[in-house]
Design a protein around this motif. Structure first.
Motif, PDB file in Angstrom:
ATOM      1  N   SER A   9       2.280 -33.221  29.429  1.00 43.44           N
ATOM      2  CA  SER A   9       3.088 -32.511  28.477  1.00 43.44           C
ATOM      3  C   SER A   9       2.344 -31.547  27.866  1.00 43.44           C
ATOM      4  N   SER A  10       2.925 -30.323  27.631  1.00 40.19           N
ATOM      5  CA  SER A  10       2.073 -29.250  26.858  1.00 40.19           C
ATOM      6  C   SER A  10       1.397 -29.465  25.483  1.00 40.19           C
ATOM      7  N   PHE A  11       2.000 -30.674  24.862  1.00 41.83           N
ATOM      8  CA  PHE A  11       1.573 -30.874  23.690  1.00 41.83           C
ATOM      9  C   PHE A  11       0.364 -31.722  23.757  1.00 41.83           C
ATOM     10  N   THR A  12       0.401 -32.763  24.862  1.00 43.70           N
ATOM     11  CA  THR A  12      -0.859 -33.427  24.928  1.00 43.70           C
ATOM     12  C   THR A  12      -1.917 -32.556  25.430  1.00 43.70           C
ATOM     13  N   LYS A  13      -1.595 -31.763  26.388  1.00 47.06           N
ATOM     14  CA  LYS A  13      -2.576 -30.729  26.894  1.00 47.06           C
ATOM     15  C   LYS A  13      -3.274 -30.106  25.979  1.00 47.06           C
ATOM     16  N   SER A  14      -2.387 -29.398  24.905  1.00 46.22           N
ATOM     17  CA  SER A  14      -2.959 -28.629  23.806  1.00 46.22           C
ATOM     18  C   SER A  14      -3.760 -29.423  22.865  1.00 46.22           C
ATOM     19  N   THR A  15      -3.516 -30.691  22.464  1.00 50.19           N
ATOM     20  CA  THR A  15      -4.150 -31.655  21.532  1.00 50.19           C
ATOM     21  C   THR A  15      -5.515 -31.829  22.326  1.00 50.19           C
ATOM     22  N   MET A  16      -5.641 -32.310  23.607  1.00 54.99           N
ATOM     23  CA  MET A  16      -6.719 -32.500  24.298  1.00 54.99           C
ATOM     24  C   MET A  16      -7.540 -31.185  24.309  1.00 54.99           C
ATOM     25  N   LEU A  17      -7.198 -30.222  24.602  1.00 56.35           N
ATOM     26  CA  LEU A  17      -8.226 -28.980  24.814  1.00 56.35           C
ATOM     27  C   LEU A  17      -8.570 -28.589  23.540  1.00 56.35           C
ATOM     28  N   ASN A  18      -7.936 -28.866  22.317  1.00 54.14           N
ATOM     29  CA  ASN A  18      -8.184 -28.275  20.936  1.00 54.14           C
ATOM     30  C   ASN A  18      -8.634 -29.529  20.087  1.00 54.14           C
ATOM     31  N   ALA A  19      -7.764 -29.994  19.596  1.00 57.61           N
ATOM     32  CA  ALA A  19      -8.054 -30.802  18.385  1.00 57.61           C
ATOM     33  C   ALA A  19      -8.984 -31.948  18.724  1.00 57.61           C
ATOM     34  N   TRP A  20      -8.706 -32.444  20.056  1.00 59.55           N
ATOM     35  CA  TRP A  20      -9.498 -33.674  20.417  1.00 59.55           C
ATOM     36  C   TRP A  20     -11.046 -33.544  20.946  1.00 59.55           C
ATOM     37  N   THR A  21     -10.991 -32.149  21.423  1.00 61.43           N
ATOM     38  CA  THR A  21     -12.357 -31.427  21.863  1.00 61.43           C
ATOM     39  C   THR A  21     -13.213 -31.143  20.758  1.00 61.43           C
ATOM     40  N   ASP A  22     -12.545 -30.717  19.532  1.00 60.39           N
ATOM     41  CA  ASP A  22     -13.281 -30.375  18.157  1.00 60.39           C
ATOM     42  C   ASP A  22     -13.855 -32.027  17.699  1.00 60.39           C
ATOM     43  N   ALA A  23     -13.035 -32.989  17.879  1.00 60.99           N
ATOM     44  CA  ALA A  23     -13.333 -34.201  17.322  1.00 60.99           C
ATOM     45  C   ALA A  23     -14.498 -34.692  18.098  1.00 60.99           C
ATOM     46  N   LEU A  24     -14.562 -34.418  19.462  1.00 58.65           N
ATOM     47  CA  LEU A  24     -15.714 -35.135  19.979  1.00 58.65           C
ATOM     48  C   LEU A  24     -16.928 -34.289  19.798  1.00 58.65           C
ATOM     49  N   VAL A  25     -16.509 -32.952  19.415  1.00 59.56           N
ATOM     50  CA  VAL A  25     -18.081 -32.220  19.117  1.00 59.56           C
ATOM     51  C   VAL A  25     -18.692 -32.543  17.760  1.00 59.56           C
ATOM     52  N   LEU A  26     -17.560 -33.040  16.880  1.00 60.63           N
ATOM     53  CA  LEU A  26     -18.104 -33.414  15.482  1.00 60.63           C
ATOM     54  C   LEU A  26     -18.833 -34.717  15.461  1.00 60.63           C
ATOM     55  N   THR A  27     -18.046 -35.593  16.390  1.00 59.81           N
ATOM     56  CA  THR A  27     -18.647 -36.957  16.493  1.00 59.81           C
ATOM     57  C   THR A  27     -19.961 -36.846  17.129  1.00 59.81           C
ATOM     58  N   GLU A  28     -20.251 -35.973  17.949  1.00 56.84           N
ATOM     59  CA  GLU A  28     -21.703 -36.071  18.658  1.00 56.84           C
ATOM     60  C   GLU A  28     -22.690 -35.532  17.549  1.00 56.84           C
ATOM     61  N   LEU A  29     -22.100 -34.409  16.939  1.00 57.41           N
ATOM     62  CA  LEU A  29     -23.122 -33.799  16.007  1.00 57.41           C
ATOM     63  C   LEU A  29     -23.714 -35.098  14.671  1.00 57.41           C
ATOM     64  N   ARG A  30     -22.691 -35.925  14.644  1.00 55.35           N
ATOM     65  CA  ARG A  30     -22.931 -36.769  13.347  1.00 55.35           C
ATOM     66  C   ARG A  30     -23.567 -37.943  14.125  1.00 55.35           C
ATOM     67  N   HIS A  31     -23.106 -38.644  15.040  1.00 53.46           N
ATOM     68  CA  HIS A  31     -23.439 -39.699  15.667  1.00 53.46           C
ATOM     69  C   HIS A  31     -24.486 -39.828  17.005  1.00 53.46           C
ATOM     70  N   GLY A  32     -24.134 -38.539  17.811  1.00 54.99           N
ATOM     71  CA  GLY A  32     -24.726 -38.510  18.969  1.00 54.99           C
ATOM     72  C   GLY A  32     -23.705 -38.930  20.301  1.00 54.99           C
ATOM     73  N   HIS A  33     -24.173 -38.363  21.380  1.00 54.06           N
ATOM     74  CA  HIS A  33     -22.952 -38.326  22.482  1.00 54.06           C
ATOM     75  C   HIS A  33     -23.163 -39.646  23.217  1.00 54.06           C
ATOM     76  N   GLU A  34     -24.195 -40.522  22.793  1.00 58.88           N
ATOM     77  CA  GLU A  34     -24.224 -41.882  23.479  1.00 58.88           C
ATOM     78  C   GLU A  34     -23.852 -42.867  22.388  1.00 58.88           C
ATOM     79  N   SER A  35     -23.661 -42.565  21.339  1.00 60.77           N
ATOM     80  CA  SER A  35     -23.003 -43.602  20.260  1.00 60.77           C
ATOM     81  C   SER A  35     -21.694 -44.215  20.580  1.00 60.77           C
ATOM     82  N   ALA A  36     -21.286 -45.629  19.861  1.00 64.74           N
ATOM     83  CA  ALA A  36     -20.176 -46.142  20.234  1.00 64.74           C
ATOM     84  C   ALA A  36     -19.135 -45.160  19.580  1.00 64.74           C
ATOM     85  N   ASN A  37     -19.403 -44.385  18.519  1.00 64.35           N
ATOM     86  CA  ASN A  37     -18.231 -43.678  18.028  1.00 64.35           C
ATOM     87  C   ASN A  37     -17.675 -42.591  19.246  1.00 64.35           C
TER      88      ASN A  37
END
Length: 456
Positions: free
Chosen positions: A234-262
């Motif tokens: 759906s357009s809503f899921t796609k938009s959420t993944m490409l924007n908000a969820w991508t940003d959340a992944l970025v912030l999580t890596e900056l705080r915990h690292g990309h190999e972290s459990a988070n």
């Protein structure tokens, strides 16, 4: 050097020569008294003589006025040479400075004191740690790096002018005023150097932070792109993944690292949401437990969603089965969405020589200086490589004051090196005045008999 100075004396215009039988050489005391009077006309950048030769002429004029019939005062040949050498030294020192620069004016303010120093102590020309030499070196470095700039610090300018002015007005033959002036100027310079180092460190921290952010974003985008590739969402899921969820992944890596459990949990939650939404994969991850709902809400709040917004978004991602028009409900996502094309690094087609320059650049230590040549004017600008990333090939350049002056890719630098628009200069570790003296001595060689013939 003696032969060079004798030759120079014959080339420069003398106001008075000891050609009279009763000529008497002027004592150092008499010369210092004359110079002391001249100093008061030279203690501001707006009020200085035309040059050392002008001072020499004024000295000789004063000696002439103090002479009597049968007792003609004049300079010794050695004193005459010393004055000429001070003139040649200052000419060599300022020839590479900007016309009417603050540094050249400050150096000119010290003409009379320097002549006094040279008349009393001829070791000035050979002693690299002479107080007057140290003062000139410090003054030149301060002027060129902090005063001869468009955005100079006016308070600093006033402080340096005051130091030099006082040093000129209060000069005494034991060089104590020069030593005091050197110490004051050196304290100012050391403060400026520490300030520049702090500014440079801050610029490096910013550059490193930008690199970490860029790498984290690239990894997040590639991860999400891989998860949604060729899915019907759906357009809503796609938009959420490409924007908000991508940003959340970025912030999580900056705080915990990309190999972290988070970070791995964020990725797993994204996969569950996508599989739930994809009609072709509706049997997988169909369970919408409370733990996933809570995770979605917390993740969206992490990137700025209000609580009620995150609750509504989580409910829509997991529970909204409303049938919409087919073209709006299902959007086939390509492997590399157009929204992400901007992240692609520019591609470079380097030839063999440029590849060799790339290898050289990677081997250079931070702090290496480069000279960048303007294509329009041909003038060179010095820039220091403060930091470079071997991961992204991003480079940071600063000036002598630690301020960011340029950013570029290693590949761009390699290309410019190969084209001659950039060079790596040989670092001359000699002091400013030592370089000027060597230049002055070299210019004298052209005046020596047989030099031109030997050069051939």
């Amino acid at each position: 050097k003696r032969q060079q100075l004798n030759t120079l004396s014959g080339k420069l215009e003398p106001a008075l020569e000891p050609g009279i039988e009763n000529a008497q050489t002027a004592s150092t005391e008499v010369l210092n008294e004359i110079l002391g009077k001249l100093q008061f006309t030279q203690h501001s950048p707006q009020n200085f003589t035309d040059g050392v030769q002008s001072i020499k002429n004024q000295i000789q004029t004063q000696l002439s006025s103090q002479s009597t019939i049968g007792n003609e005062l004049t300079l010794t040949s050695e004193d005459s040479d010393a004055i000429d050498m001070i003139g040649l030294l200052l000419d060599s020192a300022v020839k590479n400075l900007k016309s009417e620069s603050t540094t050249s004016k400050l150096l000119t303010m010290l003409q009379a004191p320097l002549i006094s120093v040279a008349l009393k102590d001829k070791t000035f020309f050979d002693n690299s740690v002479h107080p007057a030499r140290k003062m000139l070196d410090t003054l030149a470095e301060t002027g060129m790096n902090w005063l001869d700039v468009n955005d100079r610090d006016e308070k600093l300018y006033e402080n340096v002018v005051e130091i030099v002015s006082n040093m000129s007005k209060n000069f005494n033959t034991d060089t104590s005023s020069i030593q005091t002036g050197y110490e004051k100027t050196d304290r100012l310079l050391q403060t400026l150097i520490k300030k520049a180092e702090a500014i440079e460190r801050r610029q490096i921290e910013i550059a490193k932070g930008k690199e970490r952010l860029g790498i984290a974003r690239m990894r997040a985008e590639e991860t999400i792109d891989g998860l949604i590739a060729n899915r019907k969402l759906s357009s809503f899921t796609k938009s959420t993944m490409l924007n908000a969820w991508t940003d959340a992944l970025v912030l999580t890596e900056l705080r915990h690292g990309h190999e972290s459990a988070n970070w791995l949990a964020m990725k797993d939650a994204a996969l569950k949401i996508i599989c739930k939404d994809d009609s072709a994969d509706s049997t997988q991850h169909a369970q919408n437990d409370q733990e996933l709902t809570t995770h979605i809400q917390e993740s969206l709040q992490l990137v700025g969603y209000h609580v009620d917004e995150s609750v509504a978004a989580a409910d829509r991602l997991l529970h909204d089965d409303t049938i919409e028009e087919q073209e709006e409900l299902e959007v086939t996502v390509q492997a590399i969405p157009a929204e992400r094309l901007k992240r692609n690094k520019p591609e470079f087609n380097l030839d063999q020589r440029q590849i060799e320059f790339m290898a050289q650049i990677k081997s250079l230590p931070f702090g290496t200086w480069f000279e960048f040549y303007s294509k329009e004017t041909g003038k060179a600008e010095r820039r220091k490589m403060a930091w470079a990333s071997h991961t992204t090939h991003h480079m940071l350049f600063v000036n002598t004051r630690g301020q960011k002056i340029a950013e570029m890719q290693m590949e761009d630098l390699a290309i410019n090196l190969s084209l001659g628009f950039v060079s790596i200069p040989t670092i001359d570790k000699r002091g400013f005045i030592e370089r000027a003296l060597d230049s002055a001595y070299n210019s004298l060689k052209d005046l020596l008999p047989g030099h031109a013939k030997d050069a051939k």
